[in-house]
Design an enzyme around this catalytic site. Structure first.
Site, PDB file in Angstrom:
ATOM      1  N   ASP A 293     -12.837 -26.746  41.844  1.00 23.33           N
ATOM      2  CA  ASP A 293     -13.207 -27.720  43.738  1.00 23.33           C
ATOM      3  C   ASP A 293     -14.372 -27.657  43.723  1.00 23.33           C
ATOM      4  O   ASP A 293     -14.632 -27.798  45.372  1.00 23.33           O
ATOM      5  CB  ASP A 293     -12.442 -25.812  43.891  1.00 23.33           C
ATOM      6  CG  ASP A 293     -11.103 -25.864  43.719  1.00 23.33           C
ATOM      7  OD1 ASP A 293      -9.694 -26.819  43.136  1.00 23.33           O
ATOM      8  OD2 ASP A 293     -10.474 -24.340  43.660  1.00 23.33           O
TER       9      ASP A 293
ATOM     10  N   GLU B 160      -4.398 -29.244  49.381  1.00 25.80           N
ATOM     11  CA  GLU B 160      -3.499 -28.131  49.516  1.00 25.80           C
ATOM     12  C   GLU B 160      -3.243 -27.162  50.953  1.00 25.80           C
ATOM     13  O   GLU B 160      -2.951 -26.425  51.072  1.00 25.80           O
ATOM     14  CB  GLU B 160      -3.911 -27.830  47.565  1.00 25.80           C
ATOM     15  CG  GLU B 160      -4.611 -26.919  47.278  1.00 25.80           C
ATOM     16  CD  GLU B 160      -4.417 -26.459  46.486  1.00 25.80           C
ATOM     17  OE1 GLU B 160      -3.164 -26.445  45.797  1.00 25.80           O
ATOM     18  OE2 GLU B 160      -5.195 -25.769  45.235  1.00 25.80           O
TER      19      GLU B 160
ATOM     20  N   GLN C 259      -4.869 -32.871  37.838  1.00 24.98           N
ATOM     21  CA  GLN C 259      -6.434 -33.020  38.274  1.00 24.98           C
ATOM     22  C   GLN C 259      -7.005 -32.433  36.887  1.00 24.98           C
ATOM     23  O   GLN C 259      -8.963 -32.327  37.243  1.00 24.98           O
ATOM     24  CB  GLN C 259      -6.341 -31.995  39.636  1.00 24.98           C
ATOM     25  CG  GLN C 259      -5.843 -33.680  41.093  1.00 24.98           C
ATOM     26  CD  GLN C 259      -5.720 -33.012  42.201  1.00 24.98           C
ATOM     27  OE1 GLN C 259      -6.462 -32.820  43.253  1.00 24.98           O
ATOM     28  NE2 GLN C 259      -4.950 -32.748  42.135  1.00 24.98           N
ATOM     29  N   ARG C 260      -6.600 -31.537  36.922  1.00 26.62           N
ATOM     30  CA  ARG C 260      -7.071 -30.878  35.733  1.00 26.62           C
ATOM     31  C   ARG C 260      -6.721 -30.975  34.640  1.00 26.62           C
ATOM     32  O   ARG C 260      -7.246 -30.454  33.197  1.00 26.62           O
ATOM     33  CB  ARG C 260      -7.296 -28.951  35.803  1.00 26.62           C
ATOM     34  CG  ARG C 260      -6.978 -28.281  37.319  1.00 26.62           C
ATOM     35  CD  ARG C 260      -7.177 -27.082  36.949  1.00 26.62           C
ATOM     36  NE  ARG C 260      -6.612 -25.939  36.070  1.00 26.62           N
ATOM     37  CZ  ARG C 260      -5.518 -24.798  36.356  1.00 26.62           C
ATOM     38  NH1 ARG C 260      -5.494 -24.382  38.091  1.00 26.62           N
ATOM     39  NH2 ARG C 260      -4.992 -24.643  35.641  1.00 26.62           N
TER      40      ARG C 260
ATOM     41  N   ARG D  17       4.250 -48.590  53.394  1.00 19.46           N
ATOM     42  CA  ARG D  17       4.669 -47.840  53.179  1.00 19.46           C
ATOM     43  C   ARG D  17       3.890 -46.391  53.555  1.00 19.46           C
ATOM     44  O   ARG D  17       2.968 -46.750  53.428  1.00 19.46           O
ATOM     45  CB  ARG D  17       5.598 -46.150  52.076  1.00 19.46           C
ATOM     46  CG  ARG D  17       7.027 -47.384  52.116  1.00 19.46           C
ATOM     47  CD  ARG D  17       7.304 -46.538  51.140  1.00 19.46           C
ATOM     48  NE  ARG D  17       9.013 -46.979  50.347  1.00 19.46           N
ATOM     49  CZ  ARG D  17       9.918 -46.545  50.265  1.00 19.46           C
ATOM     50  NH1 ARG D  17       8.976 -46.073  48.509  1.00 19.46           N
ATOM     51  NH2 ARG D  17      10.299 -46.421  49.100  1.00 19.46           N
TER      52      ARG D  17
HETATM   53  O1  F6P Z   1      -9.267 -23.124  41.550  1.00 18.30           O
HETATM   54  C1  F6P Z   1      -9.026 -24.446  40.662  1.00 18.30           C
HETATM   55  C2  F6P Z   1      -7.180 -24.768  40.795  1.00 18.30           C
HETATM   56  O2  F6P Z   1      -7.277 -25.617  39.902  1.00 18.30           O
HETATM   57  C3  F6P Z   1      -7.269 -24.857  42.416  1.00 18.30           C
HETATM   58  O3  F6P Z   1      -7.894 -25.806  42.967  1.00 18.30           O
HETATM   59  C4  F6P Z   1      -5.558 -24.698  42.910  1.00 18.30           C
HETATM   60  O4  F6P Z   1      -5.689 -24.274  43.820  1.00 18.30           O
HETATM   61  C5  F6P Z   1      -5.383 -23.411  42.038  1.00 18.30           C
HETATM   62  O5  F6P Z   1      -6.647 -23.361  40.777  1.00 18.30           O
HETATM   63  C6  F6P Z   1      -4.091 -23.639  40.931  1.00 18.30           C
HETATM   64  O6  F6P Z   1      -3.595 -23.117  40.238  1.00 18.30           O
HETATM   65  P1  F6P Z   1      -2.641 -22.319  38.747  1.00 18.30           P
HETATM   66  O7  F6P Z   1      -3.551 -22.856  37.400  1.00 18.30           O
HETATM   67  O8  F6P Z   1      -2.963 -20.771  39.082  1.00 18.30           O
HETATM   68  O9  F6P Z   1      -1.375 -22.836  39.747  1.00 18.30           O
END
Ligand code: F6P
Length: 351
Positions: free
Chosen positions: A130, A225, A277-278, A165
Site C-alpha cells: 500500500d 478499493e 497484486q501481492r 467497453r
Molecule cells: O495492507 C495490504 C493489503 O493487501 C491491502 O491493500 C488490502 O486491503 C489488504 O491487505 C487485504 O488483506 P487480506 O489479505 O487480509 O485480505
C-alpha cells in the site's frame, strides 16, 4: 558471547519479504549473530513458534515471493493483558538481544509500543504494497504491485477496444490510493479514483462521455478499493466498519461499472485485481530495495540502536524513529494529486 536476534514478518505479505530476510541474515551471519525466525508474524512470538535459519541459503531466497517465515495479522495488543506477557516470556526464553520486525503500520505499531512501554529492543523494516507508511519514501512490495496493476490495465485495453467497453479495474488500497494512482498514470487510464478524494458518478460519466465524443472506443477506470462513491449528493458506499473503525471495502469496481453502464449506455465490465497484486516474485527493484533495508536493519541491531526503522529518503537509506513511522498513514499528497490533476484526476473533486 554472540548476539541472539529474532525476526518476524507480519501483516499482509508483500513481494520482497524474503529479500529483506536475506539482507538481514547475510549481514548478521557475517557478524556471528544467531538469527531465530519466528513464524506467522506476532503469533510466532506470542506462541513461541520458531523456524531454524542456521542452514538457510539466504542468497537464493531473495528471488522468491511470499515469506519464508509465514505471516499473519495477529497483534499482541488485541489482547494485551494476555499477549504482552507472553511476548516478554518468549524474549526471555530465547535470550533475545533484539527483534527485527518486518511489517506495515499494524505490525510496526506493536513493535513501537513494545519498545516504548516494555523496553523491548526492536528494529523495524517497512513493508506494505500500500506504500502508506510515514518516514520512508517507499515501502518494498509497492512497485511490484504497481507492475501487476499496470500490466493488467495495459492488457485489458485491447479487449476493451475490441468490444468498445469501459473496463473498471479495482486495485488494493483501503486508505491510500498509491497503487491505483501510479498504475493508473502508467497505463494512461482515462480516470483514476482514490480514497483521498470522494468520487462523483456524474463527474466520472461526464469525463468518460468526453472520451467517447472524441472518438475513444474504450476507457480504463482505475479505482482503489477504499474509494467512496457519491451520486446525486449521496454516498453510495457502505458505512459498515471493521473492528478498528475502518470502512469495510469490496465491490467498488462493480458499483462504478454499473453506474457507468446505466448512465452512459456504454457497456462496462469490472475486474478486481485482489491478491494478485501481492503474488509472485518481486520485481528487481523490490528485491534490491528490500535487501538494502534488511542490511540496514542489521546495522541498527549491531549498533544496538533500537526503536528505529530502516527507511528510504531521496535515494538514501535512513533510520526513522518507529513512533514517527506509525504516527499516521501516508496518503497521496496534495502535491502528487495536483501534479497529475490535468490528465488523470479531472473527474474527482477535492474532499
Ligand atoms: O495492507 C495490504 C493489503 O493487501 C491491502 O491493500 C488490502 O486491503 C489488504 O491487505 C487485504 O488483506 P487480506 O489479505 O487480509 O485480505
Amino acid at each position: 558471547m554472540s548476539l541472539r536476534v529474532g525476526v518476524l514478518t507480519g501483516g499482509g505479505d508483500a513481494p520482497g519479504l524474503n529479500a529483506a530476510i536475506c539482507g538481514l541474515g547475510r549481514r548478521l551471519r557475517a557478524a556471528g549473530v544467531k538469527l531465530i525466525g519466528f513464524r506467522d508474524g506476532w503469533r510466532g512470538i506470542i506462541e513461541d513458534l520458531t523456524t531454524d535459519l542456521d542452514d538457510e541459503d539466504f542468497q537464493q531466497l531473495l528471488v522468491h515471493g511470499g515469506s519464508l517465515l509465514g505471516s499473519s495479522g495477529v497483534n499482541p495488543y488485541r489482547q494485551p493483558q494476555r499477549d504482552v506477557p507472553r511476548t516478554k516470556a518468549t524474549f526471555a526464553r530465547h535470550r533475545l538481544d533484539a527483534l527485527v520486525v518486518i511489517g506495515g503500520e499494524g505490525t510496526l505499531g506493536a513493535a513501537d509500543r513494545l519498545h516504548r512501554e516494555e523496553q523491548l529492543p526492536m528494529v523495524g523494516v517497512p513493508k506494505t504494497i500500500d506504500n502508506d507508511l510515514e518516514g520512508t519514501d517507499f515501502t518494498f512490495g509497492f512497485f511490484s504491485a504497481v507492475e501487476v496493476a499496470t500490466r493488467a490495465m495495459d492488457d485489458l485495453r485491447s479487449t476493451a477496444e475490441s468490444h468498445s467497453r469501459v473496463m473498471v479495474v479495482e486495485c488494493m488500497g483501503r486508505h491510500a490510493g498509491w497503487i491505483t494512482a501510479y498504475a493508473g498514470v502508467a497505463a494512461a487510464a482515462e480516470a483514476i479514483l482514490v480514497p483521498e478524494r470522494p468520487a462523483h458518478v456524474e463527474e466520472l460519466c461526464a469525463n468518460l462521455e468526453k472520451v467517447r465524443a472524441a472518438g475513444g472506443r474504450a476507457a480504463i477506470v482505475a479505482v482503489a478499493e477504499g474509494t467512496r462513491v457519491h451520486e446525486d449528493g449521496k454516498c453510495l458506499s457502505s458505512d459498515a466498519r471493521d473492528e478498528f473503525g475502518c470502512y469495510l471495502t469490496g465491490g467498488v469496481a462493480e458499483l462504478v461499472a454499473q453506474k457507468v453502464q446505466q448512465r452512459l449506455s456504454w457497456e462496462a465490465r469490472h475486474l478486481v485485481l485482489g491478491h494478485l497484486q501481492r503474488a509472485g516474485k518481486p520485481i528487481a527493484f523490490d528485491r534490491i530495495f528490500a535487501l538494502r533495508l534488511g542490511a540496514r536493519a542489521a546495522r541498527l541491531v549491531l549498533e544496538q540502536r533500537f526503536g528505529y526503522m530502516a527507511g528510504l529518503r531521496n535515494g538514501e537509506m535512513v533510520d526513522v524513529p518507529l513512533h514517527q513511522a506509525v504516527a499516521q498513514r501516508k496518503t497521496l499528497s496534495g502535491q502528487f494529486l495536483d501534479r497529475y490533476e490535468s490528465f488523470f484526476l479531472p473527474i474527482s473533486s477535492p474532499a
